[in-house]
Design a protein around this motif. Sequence first.
Motif, PDB file in Angstrom:
ATOM      1  N   ILE A 237       0.790   9.260  -5.912  1.00 24.83           N
ATOM      2  CA  ILE A 237       1.180  10.659  -5.686  1.00 24.83           C
ATOM      3  C   ILE A 237       2.103  11.148  -6.795  1.00 24.83           C
ATOM      4  O   ILE A 237       1.915  12.251  -7.328  1.00 24.83           O
ATOM      5  CB  ILE A 237       1.858  10.807  -4.303  1.00 24.83           C
ATOM      6  N   SER A 238       3.083  10.324  -7.192  1.00 27.01           N
ATOM      7  CA  SER A 238       3.992  10.784  -8.249  1.00 27.01           C
ATOM      8  C   SER A 238       3.243  10.874  -9.582  1.00 27.01           C
ATOM      9  O   SER A 238       3.512  11.751 -10.397  1.00 27.01           O
ATOM     10  CB  SER A 238       5.224   9.880  -8.356  1.00 27.01           C
TER      11      SER A 238
ATOM     12  N   ARG B  59       0.791   3.934  -2.896  1.00 31.18           N
ATOM     13  CA  ARG B  59       0.434   5.312  -2.553  1.00 31.18           C
ATOM     14  C   ARG B  59       1.468   6.284  -3.134  1.00 31.18           C
ATOM     15  O   ARG B  59       1.102   7.321  -3.692  1.00 31.18           O
ATOM     16  CB  ARG B  59       0.373   5.410  -1.032  1.00 31.18           C
ATOM     17  N   ALA B  60       2.735   5.934  -3.005  1.00 30.90           N
ATOM     18  CA  ALA B  60       3.790   6.792  -3.562  1.00 30.90           C
ATOM     19  C   ALA B  60       3.633   6.901  -5.078  1.00 30.90           C
ATOM     20  O   ALA B  60       3.830   7.971  -5.664  1.00 30.90           O
ATOM     21  CB  ALA B  60       5.169   6.234  -3.206  1.00 30.90           C
TER      22      ALA B  60
ATOM     23  N   ILE C 249      -5.176   3.493  -6.287  1.00 32.92           N
ATOM     24  CA  ILE C 249      -4.508   2.323  -5.716  1.00 32.92           C
ATOM     25  C   ILE C 249      -5.153   1.045  -6.259  1.00 32.92           C
ATOM     26  O   ILE C 249      -4.448   0.110  -6.660  1.00 32.92           O
ATOM     27  CB  ILE C 249      -4.566   2.389  -4.174  1.00 32.92           C
TER      28      ILE C 249
ATOM     29  N   ARG D 108       0.833  -1.204   0.000  1.00 37.45           N
ATOM     30  CA  ARG D 108       0.000   0.000   0.000  1.00 37.45           C
ATOM     31  C   ARG D 108       0.870   1.259   0.000  1.00 37.45           C
ATOM     32  O   ARG D 108       0.581   2.233  -0.693  1.00 37.45           O
ATOM     33  CB  ARG D 108      -0.910  -0.007   1.233  1.00 37.45           C
ATOM     34  N   HIS D 109       1.949   1.212   0.778  1.00 41.81           N
ATOM     35  CA  HIS D 109       2.857   2.354   0.849  1.00 41.81           C
ATOM     36  C   HIS D 109       3.476   2.639  -0.525  1.00 41.81           C
ATOM     37  O   HIS D 109       3.529   3.786  -0.974  1.00 41.81           O
ATOM     38  CB  HIS D 109       3.938   2.044   1.884  1.00 41.81           C
ATOM     39  N   LEU D 110       3.909   1.584  -1.197  1.00 39.12           N
ATOM     40  CA  LEU D 110       4.519   1.739  -2.529  1.00 39.12           C
ATOM     41  C   LEU D 110       3.494   2.230  -3.548  1.00 39.12           C
ATOM     42  O   LEU D 110       3.792   3.066  -4.409  1.00 39.12           O
ATOM     43  CB  LEU D 110       5.113   0.406  -2.985  1.00 39.12           C
TER      44      LEU D 110
END
Lengths: 89, 222
Positions: free
Chosen positions: B138-139, B134-135, B149, B130-132
């Motif tokens: 955003i990018s 999410r990044a 996502i 999820r963290h990856l």
Amino acid sequence: MSALASDDTDDRLRAILRDVLGLNADTVASFDADTALFGAIPELDSMAVAGLLTEIEDRFGIVIDDDDIDGEVLETYGNLLAFTAARLG
Amino acid sequence: MEFCATWTCPGPDGPIHEHAAAFDRGRERRVLIVPALFEEQNRTRRLLVETMRRLDAAGLDSFLPDLPGCNESPQDFAHQSLHAWRRAMADATAQFAATQVLAVRGGALVFPAHLPGHVLEPVKGASLLRHLLRARVISGREAGEQLTIEGLLDQGREHGLILAGYRFNPAMIAGLEGALPAHEGQRTILLSELGGGAALWTRAEPGEDAAQAAALARIVAA
């Protein structure tokens, strides 16, 4: 900053910025509502923004919907603080 | 004493030599350190190598193998899976004759669970993913792409996905979605036990923290 959020929220958000971005305490303490973040702080790339949001969720016990994140939220420290405070209810 | 060691694990065309940082003086207690995954691996490397120095001083040997496809590994990340990493860490355990383990963060998803030892702040595969994602969202938004996502996840499950510069194949995505830390008898170490500093794995740039390394080594050596 007290108009935007409680001092406690302000302090905790500054601590998150310090810890996630590895900025020194004096730099973070000098932030005011107009301090530019995304685009102005080299450490704050998309991966760091994701880290910042996850850490805000963990430490404040809130869930942030990714659809709510737009460029404006990360534009200034004041915007990020207001965004966080609004989710604390 | 060599500060690096090699070990072998199965590759697509036969056995492959992989690297490990090592403090090996042939002592009785031998710690296999299973690193954090993806970009967290880079951010915690200095912490772990400093921890190894402290363990060496405390009379313990230690080994920090590269996960295949990461760091100095000659293998292709795009061919890796959690299953392959588990098998590789089991091979490293046997070849280094490890007697205990320290798994860090996502390392707890692939470490040899039969060894006694410790897991530091274990994390679910889904949280890492999820963290990856999410990044990436955003990018993408910065570049004017409207990503979600869920949409990325669908794409990843079917075709794979590049996240944080790593080419995740569908097997890696599927593995992460379901993987839970597999610690059984190992003791969980919380960040708060390491002296109160910030988590190096969430930091934007790799950092170090000598006090955390000393505290971690004390717990592992106890």
